[in-house]
Structures are given as structure tokens and as C-alpha cells.
Design a protein around this motif. Structure first.
Motif, mmCIF file in Angstrom:
data_model
loop_
_atom_site.group_PDB
_atom_site.id
_atom_site.type_symbol
_atom_site.label_atom_id
_atom_site.label_comp_id
_atom_site.label_asym_id
_atom_site.label_seq_id
_atom_site.Cartn_x
_atom_site.Cartn_y
_atom_site.Cartn_z
ATOM 1 N N ALA B 135 -6.290 -57.153 -85.895
ATOM 2 C CA ALA B 135 -6.688 -55.825 -85.428
ATOM 3 C C ALA B 135 -8.170 -55.796 -85.060
ATOM 4 C CB ALA B 135 -6.381 -54.783 -86.499
ATOM 5 N N VAL B 136 -9.005 -56.419 -85.915
ATOM 6 C CA VAL B 136 -10.446 -56.394 -85.657
ATOM 7 C C VAL B 136 -10.761 -57.156 -84.373
ATOM 8 C CG1 VAL B 136 -12.667 -57.206 -86.517
ATOM 9 C CG2 VAL B 136 -11.081 -56.110 -88.069
ATOM 10 N N TYR B 139 -9.788 -55.272 -81.317
ATOM 11 C CA TYR B 139 -10.753 -54.217 -81.051
ATOM 12 C C TYR B 139 -11.999 -54.784 -80.371
ATOM 13 C CZ TYR B 139 -14.177 -50.573 -81.857
ATOM 14 O OH TYR B 139 -15.157 -49.645 -81.676
ATOM 15 N N THR B 143 -13.300 -53.569 -76.675
ATOM 16 C CA THR B 143 -14.497 -52.757 -76.467
ATOM 17 C C THR B 143 -15.703 -53.569 -76.037
ATOM 18 O OG1 THR B 143 -14.842 -52.911 -78.824
ATOM 19 C CG2 THR B 143 -13.936 -50.864 -78.012
ATOM 20 N N ILE B 144 -15.822 -54.820 -76.510
ATOM 21 C CA ILE B 144 -17.062 -55.551 -76.243
ATOM 22 C C ILE B 144 -16.848 -56.679 -75.241
ATOM 23 C CG2 ILE B 144 -18.905 -56.913 -77.290
ATOM 24 C CD1 ILE B 144 -18.200 -55.375 -79.928
#
Lengths: 295, 335
Positions: B135-136, B139, B143-144
Motif C-alpha cells: 500500500a505504501v 501510494y 503521488t511522487i
């Protein structure tokens, strides 16, 4: 951050916290009897949310009977999982059961799509859209319904575990299956009942969640996040889950508010960071029993 | 049929190729692999390349899950780490042949850092840590690393000595060579003292501790090696595709990876992984193209298959094949 925003965030955090607690309950109930994590739990909640949605909105049988139907479906799924998956895997390492529940995860996801039909993007339970205001704080009617339902589930399950004969029997089985069998308790039936109740609580929690967040295919992500609450409380604790859920709710709301401008959607990943930190610092959680099996 | 098979020297006991039929099969198999792009045409060669990419990833997960008994649901995200590292390095002008090992190392580091909380704990905690890691990482990708979903890879970085490696036969042979090297390495890891330590940890970690195996170190190494192969698969994926996007590295791909290991044969690093990758990938495309199945049917079938294999056939398709072989060897007698 001014006081009004903080109050509003705290209120939302508390509501989400109680919902997370009710969602996480099923993980702990299964863990207590089978010493494994039921990864299909998110999809039980999703499936139940769809069942209630279709029964109440599309078929129009009213919300209360629809919720009962969803709870029965959840109970049946949980009990069937125990009979078909968990019982044959008794004695195999817990990893096997995790992998098998992952298969059930996909089966239930497929069943949810099949039940909802091709346009499974979902909708809402069409609760009245009343908004209650008290100073700077505004609350939707659906928020109140969700938090009342979720809190009710947690209270019911905790009370049952603590005060009824059945609950005490289930705790005995969870504590020591051989000892319980020696005292004449029907261990298999009680284990099946635990799984069924975990499924039913997951189903009701899924409906409560859907009342707040809307019925959508993404509901299972919330339940996966609730795993963090479960871990925070300790996987074998039942009453501690409320605190775990509320802490998770607060971390999520406030980190999202504070870091959101730099990292959009940070709240969605906060739960998983909490999970990693808990595993690192206190893997048995706040209230879990620390067994000597650290290797 | 002799009463038993006897090895008289240590070398003979350790040999990968023991009988004349193994040598014949090796020569025939390599020849087949070399002429395959000619036989299949460019479309078929592309499919074979993607199969090899997922085969490498499955080999890695088979070391983590099959040998060491640690469930990991982060294989797709770690593959993503490899793919994005390779893509960024290639776009920065680094040659792809340098970018591939760098990508595998990046995935190893990411895997070890994110798996760190769970190495000291019992089996299912790695499952949780890997869910969180998946999950991390997803993400971070969204986003990055890759906010616009899709990073084009500079084709010039894929050119080596005037040959463009990102397409057709050169791509096939490059991926084939790397796959064969990776698989030979994996086979030897499985037979080494490390591989035996992993099996001991899988079967009973407390006994493993007692006979002197460092359980934490073994688990960490198993996950690191699995992550390395995931990163390698990601880098090969980046080599084979014009662009990489995060929708290829979701939790569902991770579950697919786990399904490949469980269906093929956990603990059977080479043939189990190959059978699993082949079955799941062709299964998906058959369901999608031939039966025109909806998403619901696909999930129902794959989920049912995973649950069935875990409960009824814990040795996977390899176990089924072995039973068939045994039946044919003894036919027409039942024992």
C-alpha cells in the motif's frame, strides 16, 4: 489549526474510529480461534454492503430487513469458510490458511460483482439527507446512523463475549481448544460459530461503513486499513479494539489534514504506516497477550 | 527398473544433470528456446517475453513463500520499484544493461527496509508487513514517482552497440539470457545451505533455531532474494515495454503472483514457478479472450483455484504431475 477545525476533525476521527473498530472486530474473532488472519474479511463487508444495497434500494424491501439479510449472508459466509477452508487446514501452518482466505477474497469479490450486476459502481442507502448543526460542528444523519450501528455491533459482541455462557465457551475454546474439549465443549461447533459471528459482525460493519462512505467497490480498502486498528489493539484482544480504532481514526484524519497539502491523499496510507510502526515497536499490540514465540 | 538409484561420488550426487535423458532434454529445450521467436513470430515472441518476466518474479516469490514459508503480498510493488528505477536510470542516460542490476538492488533495499519490522516475528506478520509495504509503495508511485500514470522510457538507452534491445528478437534473446542466469542462480540457492536453512525455518522455526540456524537472518535473506528477483522482473518489464505505469503493480498483481506460486508448486523453484506462471497467465487470457468472461467470472475462477490448491493440493500442479508420472510408471499395477 483553529478550534472549530480541530473539533470537526476530532468528531470525524471518532466516527471513523468506531467504524474501524467494528470492521476490525472480525479479524480478531477469527484470530482468537484459528490463530490466523482472515484476509477475506474485507470482501465479506463489501459483499454484505452490496446485498443490503440491492435488497433495500433496488428490490425495495426496506432497510431493516435488508440489513438482517446482509447479516445472515455474512454469518453464512463465515461459517462456510470455517467448514470448507479453515477446518481442513487444521494443523497446517497459519500461512496456508492466510493463502486460502486470499482465494476466498477473490471468490467473494467475484460474487459481489455478480450480485451487483454490470453497473457495480454502487450508490447509497438513500438515508434522509438531514444535517444537524451545533456551533461549528455539522453532522449528517448518515454519520449518526453509521456510528450508532458500528458502536452497537462492538458493544454487542464485547458484551456477548464477556457476559453470556456462549461467549465464555467461545473464549474457552480460543484460550485452549484441548482443555475446552476435555470439559465437554463442542469445539468444532464453537469454532464455526466464532467464524460465523465474525462474518456477521463484518457484514453489519460493512453496512454501517457503506451508510457513511457510500456503496462502492472501494469499500474493502477501508477494511484492510482496519487491520491496522486490529493490530494496534492486539490481535487477540476484543475490547481493546475500540481504542485501536479511535487511535487509527485520529491518526488518519489529522495526518491527512496536516500533510494533505504536500502529499495529497496521505490519510489513505497513514493506516499502513501505523501498521509498520506497530509491527516494529509493539507487535502484540496494546492489549494483546505476549506469547513466547518470538524467534 | 532398478531397485534404487545409487550415487557413488559427491559430484554425481550434486549434479543437476544426472542421466543421458537430462542432457538430451537440455539440448532440445535450449534449441527450442533459441528458434522460438522464428516459430512464433513477433506477437508470440512478445507473449513469451512477458511470460519470462513474470516467471522471474514468481521464482523470487517462490523462494520467499515456497522455500522460507513467508507469505509476501508486496511482490508487484517491488517489481514496480525495479521498473521505475530502470526507467528513471534509462531516462537519465544510463545504459539499460547497467540499469537492470541497479533496479534489482533498489528493489532489494526497498524490500528489506519495509520488511524489517516483521523478520523477528512469526510467519503471518510478514504477510501484514507486506500488505502495508504494497500500500505504501503504491501510494509513493501514485503521488511522487509517477503522478500522471505512465513514464515513457527513452528508447536510446535501450540501444546497445547499434542494436535496439527493446523489441523483437533482440529483446527475446536478452530477456532469455537474463532469465536463464537468474533461474540457475535460484536453483543453486535452493540447494545451498541457505536454501536448506530456509526449508528448516518453513517447516518449524523453533527447531531451526535450536539446531543453530539464525532464523531472523534467514527470513531477511529469503525476503531480500525474493525482492531482488521482483526488481529484476520489473527491470525486464521496463525493457520490454515502451512505458511503465503504476496500474501494472497493484495489489491484484501481487495476489496473482502468489497464485502462480501456490498453483505451480510452492518450494519447487523452477518448474513450479514456470508451471504456475504459465497456468495463471494463459488462464487469464483464455478467460478474457476465448470465453469473453466478465470480471466476476475471472475473480470467481481464480479465487476458487487458489483456495482449492491450498486446501487440496498443497504441492501444486507439480505434485499432480508427479502422481501422474508415478501412476504411469507402475501401470498396469497399482503399486
Amino acid at each position: 489549526m483553529d478550534a472549530g477545525v480541530a473539533l470537526m476533525l476530532s468528531l470525524q476521527a471518532a466516527i471513523m474510529g468506531v467504524i474501524y473498530a467494528s470492521l476490525a472486530l472480525g479479524f480478531n474473532m477469527v484470530y482468537r480461534v484459528s490463530k490466523s488472519i482472515n484476509l477475506a474479511h474485507p470482501e465479506i463487508a463489501l459483499f454484505a454492503a452490496y446485498v443490503a444495497y440491492i435488497a433495500s434500494v433496488r428490490a425495495g424491501i426496506g432497510l431493516i430487513p435488508a440489513i438482517l439479510l446482509a447479516a445472515i449472508a455474512g454469518f453464512a459466509i463465515g461459517a462456510a469458510m470455517e467448514r470448507l477452508v479453515a477446518r481442513p487446514l487444521l494443523g497446517r501452518p497459519p500461512v496456508a490458511l492466510i493463502a486460502a482466505t486470499l482465494g476466498v477474497f477473490y471468490v467473494l469479490r467475484g460474487a459481489s460483482i455478480a450480485v451487483a450486476g454490470p453497473d457495480w459502481s454502487g450508490g447509497s442507502y438513500e438515508l434522509p439527507a438531514t444535517v444537524y448543526r451545533l456551533g461549528p460542528v455539522a453532522l449528517d444523519f448518515s454519520d449518526i446512523v453509521a456510528v450508532a450501528a458500528a458502536g452497537g455491533i462492538v458493544a454487542l459482541v464485547v458484551a456477548m463475549h464477556r457476559f453470556t455462557k456462549l461467549g465464555i465457551a467461545m473464549r474457552a475454546v480460543a484460550e485452549d481448544a484441548y482443555g475446552a474439549a476435555a470439559y465437554g465443549l463442542p469445539v468444532k461447533q464453537l469454532t464455526m460459530l466464532s467464524w460465523g459471528l465474525a462474518g456477521a459482525s463484518g457484514a453489519l460493519a460493512g453496512v454501517a461503513l457503506a451508510a457513511k462512505a457510500g456503496v462502492s467497490p472501494g469499500l474493502d480498502a477501508y477494511v484492510l486499513k482496519a487491520l491496522a486498528a486490529s493490530l494496534l489493539a492486539g490481535l487477540d484482544s476484543v475490547a481493546g479494539i475500540v481504542l485501536g480504532g479511535v487511535i487509527l481514526g485520529f491518526v488518519e484524519q489529522f495526518s491527512d489534514y496536516l500533510l494533505g497539502p504536500i502529499l495529497p491523499g496521505f490519510g489513505n496510507v497513514a493506516a499502513f504506516l501505523v501498521m509498520l510502526v506497530v509491527l516494529l515497536v509493539k507487535p502484540y499490540g496494546l492489549f494483546g497477550t505476549e506469547r513466547i514465540e518470538r524467534v | 527398473m532398478p531397485a534404487g538409484v545409487f550415487k557413488e561420488t559427491y559430484l554425481a550426487d550434486m549434479a543437476h544433470l544426472r542421466y543421458p535423458i537430462h542432457w538430451a532434454a537440455l539440448v532440445a529445450g535450449l534449441a527450442l528456446l533459441l528458434v522460438l521467436p522464428v516459430m512464433l513470430g513477433s506477437y508470440g515472441a512478445g507473449l513469451a517475453v512477458m511470460l519470462m518476466v513474470f516467471f522471474v518474479g514468481t521464482v523470487g516469490l517462490n523462494i520467499t513463500t515456497g522455500l522460507a514459508g513467508q507469505i509476501s503480498l508486496a511482490q508487484a510493488a517491488l517489481m514496480g520499484v525495479g521498473a521505475y528505477t530502470a526507467a528513471y536510470l534509462a531516462n537519465a542516460g544510463v545504459s539499460i544493461l547497467l540499469a537492470i542490476p541497479a533496479a534489482a538492488l533498489a528493489a532489494t533495499i526497498a524490500g528489506v527496509v519495509l520488511g524489517l519490522p516483521s523478520f523477528k516475528l512469526k510467519g503471518y506478520y510478514l504477510a501484514m508487513a507486506s500488505i502495508a509495504a504494497q500500500a505504501v509503495l503504491e501510494y509513493v508511485f501514485q503521488t511522487i514517482v509517477d503522478p500522471y500514470q505512465g513514464i515513457e522510457i527513452n528508447p536510446e538507452a535501450k540501444t546497445l552497440a547499434g542494436i535496439y534491445l527493446g523489441d523483437g528478437a533482440p529483446l527475446y534473446y536478452t530477456v532469455l539470457a537474463i532469465t536463464i542466469l537468474a533461474v540457475i542462480a535460484a536453483a543453486n540457492i535452493g540447494r545451498s545451505s541457505l536454501g536448506r536453512a530456509m526449508k528448516a525455518v518453513r517447516d518449524n522455526d523453533i527447531s531451526a533455531e535450536i539446531i543453530g540456524i539464525d532464523v531472523t537472518r534467514t527470513k531477511a535473506l529469503a525476503f531480500a532474494i525474493g525482492s531482488f528477483y521482483a526488481g529484476l522482473a520489473g527491470a525486464l518489464y521496463a525493457l520490454a515495454s515502451p512505458s511503465v505505469g503504476w496500474d501494472s503493480f497493484t495489489m491484484e498483481t501481487s495476489i496473482d503472483y502468489l497464485a502462480m506460486v501456490l498453483v505451480g508448486g510452492p518450494g519447487r523453484i523452477i518448474w513450479g514457478s514456470l508451471l504456475g506462471a504459465l497456468t495463471i497467465r494463459t488462464g487469464w487470457s483464455l478467460l478474457a479472450s476465448v470465453f469473453a468472461a466478465s470480471a466476476a467470472v475471472k475473480y470467481l475462477v481464480l479465487g476458487g483455484v487458489i483456495a482449492f490448491f491450498v486446501v487440496k493440493e498443497p504441492d501444486g500442479l507439480i505434485g499432480v504431475l508427479r502422481r501422474i508420472k508415478e501412476y504411469l510408471r507402475l501401470w498396469p499395477f497399482s503399486y
